[in-house]
Design a protein around this motif. Sequence first.
Motif, PDB file in Angstrom:
ATOM      1  N   GLY A 140      37.289  51.759  37.889  1.00 45.27           N
ATOM      2  CA  GLY A 140      35.883  51.716  37.522  1.00 45.27           C
ATOM      3  C   GLY A 140      35.174  50.449  37.940  1.00 45.27           C
ATOM      4  O   GLY A 140      35.616  49.740  38.861  1.00 45.27           O
ATOM      5  N   ARG A 141      34.088  50.145  37.218  1.00 48.41           N
ATOM      6  CA  ARG A 141      33.218  49.030  37.576  1.00 48.41           C
ATOM      7  C   ARG A 141      32.683  48.351  36.313  1.00 48.41           C
ATOM      8  O   ARG A 141      32.317  49.013  35.342  1.00 48.41           O
ATOM      9  N   GLY A 149      37.265  48.148  40.769  1.00 51.08           N
ATOM     10  CA  GLY A 149      38.684  48.095  41.078  1.00 51.08           C
ATOM     11  C   GLY A 149      39.478  49.108  40.283  1.00 51.08           C
ATOM     12  O   GLY A 149      38.943  50.043  39.685  1.00 51.08           O
ATOM     13  N   VAL A 150      40.770  48.880  40.273  1.00 44.98           N
ATOM     14  CA  VAL A 150      41.734  49.756  39.602  1.00 44.98           C
ATOM     15  C   VAL A 150      42.375  48.989  38.465  1.00 44.98           C
ATOM     16  O   VAL A 150      42.688  47.802  38.599  1.00 44.98           O
ATOM     17  N   GLY A 151      42.562  49.645  37.335  1.00 50.84           N
ATOM     18  CA  GLY A 151      43.222  49.020  36.201  1.00 50.84           C
ATOM     19  C   GLY A 151      44.730  49.125  36.291  1.00 50.84           C
ATOM     20  O   GLY A 151      45.287  49.657  37.261  1.00 50.84           O
ATOM     21  N   PRO A 196      51.538  45.606  35.537  1.00 45.40           N
ATOM     22  CA  PRO A 196      50.480  44.737  36.102  1.00 45.40           C
ATOM     23  C   PRO A 196      50.160  45.087  37.549  1.00 45.40           C
ATOM     24  O   PRO A 196      50.359  44.290  38.475  1.00 45.40           O
ATOM     25  N   THR A 197      49.623  46.283  37.752  1.00 42.33           N
ATOM     26  CA  THR A 197      49.337  46.768  39.100  1.00 42.33           C
ATOM     27  C   THR A 197      47.848  46.738  39.434  1.00 42.33           C
ATOM     28  O   THR A 197      47.461  47.017  40.574  1.00 42.33           O
ATOM     29  N   GLY A 198      47.005  46.410  38.468  1.00 44.18           N
ATOM     30  CA  GLY A 198      45.565  46.523  38.651  1.00 44.18           C
ATOM     31  C   GLY A 198      44.943  45.359  39.397  1.00 44.18           C
ATOM     32  O   GLY A 198      45.579  44.336  39.674  1.00 44.18           O
ATOM     33  N   LEU A 207      39.633  44.399  36.135  1.00 46.75           N
ATOM     34  CA  LEU A 207      40.147  45.566  35.426  1.00 46.75           C
ATOM     35  C   LEU A 207      41.644  45.452  35.159  1.00 46.75           C
ATOM     36  O   LEU A 207      42.164  46.083  34.259  1.00 46.75           O
ATOM     37  N   GLY A 208      42.347  44.662  35.955  1.00 41.38           N
ATOM     38  CA  GLY A 208      43.757  44.407  35.693  1.00 41.38           C
ATOM     39  C   GLY A 208      43.932  43.181  34.806  1.00 41.38           C
ATOM     40  O   GLY A 208      43.033  42.340  34.696  1.00 41.38           O
TER      41      GLY A 208
END
Length: 296
Positions: free
Chosen positions: A98-99, A114-116, A144-146, A156-157
Amino acid sequence: MKQASKQLAALAVAFLALTLAAPASAVDLDAGDYTALPGGTNALVIYGQHATRDELYSKGSQVPIHPRLDSDIGILRGVHFMDVGGHIIDPQFLLPFGRLSAKDDISALGSKSGVGDLILASAFWFTRPGDKTHFAITPYLWLPTGTYDRNQPLSLGEHRYKFALQAGYSTELAPRVIWDLAGDVTLFGKNTDANDGQGGATTLKQKALYEFQTHLRYQLTPVLDLRVGLFHTFGGETELGGVNQGDRQVTTKFNVGAAWFVAPTVQLIATYGRDIKVREGFKINNQVNLRLLTLF
């Protein structure tokens, strides 16, 4: 000069609230999530959430600035129900994306897409599909991939592992009236690349975060229900570079909405909610959630 100092101080407070308080979310449910489905059932779920925040709190007092933080978050979720030794389990993944956008007095913080962090989970039911009462325990693991950058206040991560254990209960109180109850605790790993406030790296630690939530549904028809939920979260105080931040969370919020099976295997849920009381961080003044579920 005084005005510039005030703006810098306001931004510093907002920065801390974003980097420390905002990521520490609990495990919110939709009513009916703890209803066991038969083994072999698959579910694909897409979530969409729009939230606005225009008040910032520190230690229970509103910070005297005019912030605005908007978020548009989606989650892709895949679930597979299995019958193992007479018990239903549902291994699954959840991928947020999201944003985040900062405006007004905190507009200098910008926006970030980005991606969480990827979430892995599986409920373990002690009841069977078709029962009027359900009980299960669910472990969650955040990887912890975000998207994360310690020099970006909006991420977001979280650059850390997290683990949550949740117990959920659902029962039919009366014809057409269903009650859901859940409680969970979230444990946090260390973020060894947190921002120290001066652009350098330091270690972020966080105490356990607890949540209790309850939902009540009224089944208008076999395919349509009305629902209300109440959530209370507390704990989660952080330590940054060995210094306790005194930012223990206490948040109470609610939502109301409806769920409709638009087809035998397709369900749409829509809810509206907002925070009632916040001790630390941003107060959500409007939140709209949509969920589309397909069974196959």
